[in-house]
Design a protein around this motif. Structure first.
Motif, PDB file in Angstrom:
ATOM      1  N   SER A  15      26.550  44.759  30.215  1.00 25.74           N
ATOM      2  CA  SER A  15      27.389  45.939  30.452  1.00 25.74           C
ATOM      3  C   SER A  15      28.524  46.064  29.449  1.00 25.74           C
ATOM      4  N   TYR A  18      27.499  48.598  26.589  1.00 26.46           N
ATOM      5  CA  TYR A  18      26.968  49.921  26.892  1.00 26.46           C
ATOM      6  C   TYR A  18      27.753  51.026  26.194  1.00 26.46           C
ATOM      7  N   VAL A  37      24.276  48.157  33.296  1.00 26.98           N
ATOM      8  CA  VAL A  37      25.429  49.052  33.238  1.00 26.98           C
ATOM      9  C   VAL A  37      26.099  49.035  34.600  1.00 26.98           C
ATOM     10  N   ARG A  41      30.891  52.543  35.276  1.00 29.21           N
ATOM     11  CA  ARG A  41      30.856  53.068  33.911  1.00 29.21           C
ATOM     12  C   ARG A  41      30.119  54.400  33.802  1.00 29.21           C
ATOM     13  N   CYS A  42      29.282  54.719  34.754  1.00 33.68           N
ATOM     14  CA  CYS A  42      28.452  55.916  34.653  1.00 33.68           C
ATOM     15  C   CYS A  42      28.664  56.817  35.857  1.00 33.68           C
TER      16      CYS A  42
END
Length: 57
Positions: A15, A18, A37, A41-42
């Motif tokens: 991660s 990324y 990930v 983060r997303c």
């Protein structure tokens, strides 16, 4: 670094590595990508109207 990656290879990334840009640069090499990930983060979007059926993207 993407110059040494080719189809048939598996690329693992943690991660801390990324980035969407980096992922795309490796994706076009044809290698299989396995990237960890973190959920923070997303932003995941549910695609209920995709032609192939409901999926996450």
């Amino acid at each position: 670094m993407t110059g040494v990656v080719e189809p048939g290879m598996v690329l693992l990334a943690d991660s801390d590595f990324y980035s969407f840009e980096l992922f795309n640069r490796f994706a076009v090499t044809g290698a299989d990508l396995i990237w960890h990930v973190g959920a923070r983060r997303c932003q995941w979007a549910w695609c209920g109207g995709c032609p192939t059926g409901p999926t996450w993207r």
